[in-house]
Motif scaffolding. Structure first.
Motif, mmCIF file in Angstrom:
data_model
loop_
_atom_site.group_PDB
_atom_site.id
_atom_site.type_symbol
_atom_site.label_atom_id
_atom_site.label_comp_id
_atom_site.label_asym_id
_atom_site.label_seq_id
_atom_site.Cartn_x
_atom_site.Cartn_y
_atom_site.Cartn_z
ATOM 1 N N TYR A 99 44.660 45.271 29.714
ATOM 2 C CA TYR A 99 44.053 44.918 30.999
ATOM 3 C C TYR A 99 45.080 45.032 32.122
ATOM 4 O O TYR A 99 46.213 44.584 31.987
ATOM 5 C CB TYR A 99 43.500 43.488 30.942
ATOM 6 C CG TYR A 99 42.872 43.031 32.228
ATOM 7 C CD1 TYR A 99 41.637 43.521 32.636
ATOM 8 C CD2 TYR A 99 43.517 42.108 33.047
ATOM 9 C CE1 TYR A 99 41.065 43.105 33.819
ATOM 10 C CE2 TYR A 99 42.948 41.682 34.230
ATOM 11 C CZ TYR A 99 41.717 42.187 34.613
ATOM 12 O OH TYR A 99 41.151 41.770 35.787
ATOM 13 N N ARG A 100 44.678 45.617 33.226
ATOM 14 C CA ARG A 100 45.511 45.721 34.425
ATOM 15 C C ARG A 100 44.856 44.957 35.550
ATOM 16 O O ARG A 100 43.697 45.224 35.907
ATOM 17 C CB ARG A 100 45.702 47.180 34.847
ATOM 18 C CG ARG A 100 46.428 48.025 33.834
ATOM 19 C CD ARG A 100 47.901 47.594 33.697
ATOM 20 N NE ARG A 100 48.519 48.208 32.542
ATOM 21 C CZ ARG A 100 48.959 47.546 31.486
ATOM 22 N NH1 ARG A 100 48.866 46.252 31.417
ATOM 23 N NH2 ARG A 100 49.508 48.171 30.477
ATOM 24 N N VAL A 101 45.564 43.998 36.099
ATOM 25 C CA VAL A 101 45.055 43.173 37.201
ATOM 26 C C VAL A 101 44.953 44.043 38.451
ATOM 27 O O VAL A 101 45.906 44.694 38.844
ATOM 28 C CB VAL A 101 45.986 41.966 37.461
ATOM 29 C CG1 VAL A 101 45.532 41.188 38.672
ATOM 30 C CG2 VAL A 101 46.050 41.075 36.233
ATOM 31 N N GLU A 102 43.773 44.026 39.076
ATOM 32 C CA GLU A 102 43.546 44.759 40.324
ATOM 33 C C GLU A 102 42.944 43.825 41.359
ATOM 34 O O GLU A 102 41.920 43.216 41.083
ATOM 35 C CB GLU A 102 42.596 45.935 40.092
ATOM 36 C CG GLU A 102 43.217 47.075 39.333
ATOM 37 C CD GLU A 102 44.399 47.732 40.043
ATOM 38 O OE1 GLU A 102 44.416 47.755 41.290
ATOM 39 O OE2 GLU A 102 45.308 48.190 39.339
ATOM 40 N N PRO A 103 43.551 43.695 42.514
ATOM 41 C CA PRO A 103 44.857 44.226 42.867
ATOM 42 C C PRO A 103 45.950 43.444 42.136
ATOM 43 O O PRO A 103 45.727 42.304 41.726
ATOM 44 C CB PRO A 103 44.949 44.009 44.378
ATOM 45 C CG PRO A 103 44.079 42.822 44.640
ATOM 46 C CD PRO A 103 42.966 42.909 43.623
ATOM 47 N N PRO A 104 47.124 44.066 41.978
ATOM 48 C CA PRO A 104 48.227 43.351 41.316
ATOM 49 C C PRO A 104 48.548 42.052 42.060
ATOM 50 O O PRO A 104 48.320 41.949 43.268
ATOM 51 C CB PRO A 104 49.395 44.330 41.414
ATOM 52 C CG PRO A 104 48.776 45.664 41.652
ATOM 53 C CD PRO A 104 47.506 45.408 42.405
ATOM 54 N N PHE A 105 49.061 41.093 41.330
ATOM 55 C CA PHE A 105 49.429 39.827 41.956
ATOM 56 C C PHE A 105 50.550 40.019 42.957
ATOM 57 O O PHE A 105 51.489 40.777 42.708
ATOM 58 C CB PHE A 105 49.860 38.793 40.905
ATOM 59 C CG PHE A 105 48.714 38.242 40.123
ATOM 60 C CD1 PHE A 105 47.821 37.352 40.694
ATOM 61 C CD2 PHE A 105 48.517 38.623 38.809
ATOM 62 C CE1 PHE A 105 46.752 36.849 39.981
ATOM 63 C CE2 PHE A 105 47.456 38.124 38.084
ATOM 64 C CZ PHE A 105 46.566 37.238 38.673
ATOM 65 N N GLU A 106 50.435 39.332 44.072
ATOM 66 C CA GLU A 106 51.520 39.284 45.041
ATOM 67 C C GLU A 106 52.393 38.084 44.686
ATOM 68 O O GLU A 106 51.933 37.138 44.030
ATOM 69 C CB GLU A 106 50.959 39.155 46.452
ATOM 70 C CG GLU A 106 50.159 40.381 46.867
ATOM 71 C CD GLU A 106 49.678 40.303 48.295
ATOM 72 O OE1 GLU A 106 50.385 39.717 49.147
ATOM 73 O OE2 GLU A 106 48.584 40.830 48.560
#
Length: 115
Positions: A99-106
């Motif tokens: 799994y890839r978080v979208e949008p990536p965490f800031e």
């Protein structure tokens, strides 16, 4: 229903979390604890054993939720669903290597506060 005013302390800080914030935290903890946090995103993933075995993962889930949660001037939460979803994304990312978080965490979303 009239909103209960938030009581500021002498230095301008709030003495207690507003009722709406406490309710958002309570529901988040309920969904997290019984395995129903964002059922669609976390379908088939029993994350509870993982989170409750390794305390730092639970710590980060709470940090993401509270960092993302927005509150207006009257103490009303504005985005508790979004905060729950971002926390669920963090959980899925820890439990599902594909799994890839979208949008990536800031950075501010995953910042740990306190001593």
């Amino acid at each position: 229903m009239a909103l209960k005013p938030v009581r500021p302390m002498k230095d301008g800080l709030v003495a207690h979390l507003p009722t709406d914030v406490r309710a958002a935290l309570r529901f988040f903890a309920f969904f997290l604890g019984n395995g129903t946090l964002d059922v669609e995103l976390l379908e088939g993933i029993d994350y509870r054993e993982h989170l409750f075995t390794y305390g730092s993962d639970l710590e980060m889930v709470i940090a993401v939720f509270t960092n993302v949660l927005e509150v207006d001037d009257h103490g009303q939460t504005l985005n508790d669903g979004d905060a729950q979803y971002r926390a669920a994304q963090w959980i899925r990312g820890r439990c599902d290597p594909e799994y890839r978080v979208e949008p990536p965490f800031e950075a501010w979303e995953t910042e740990l506060h306190g001593p």
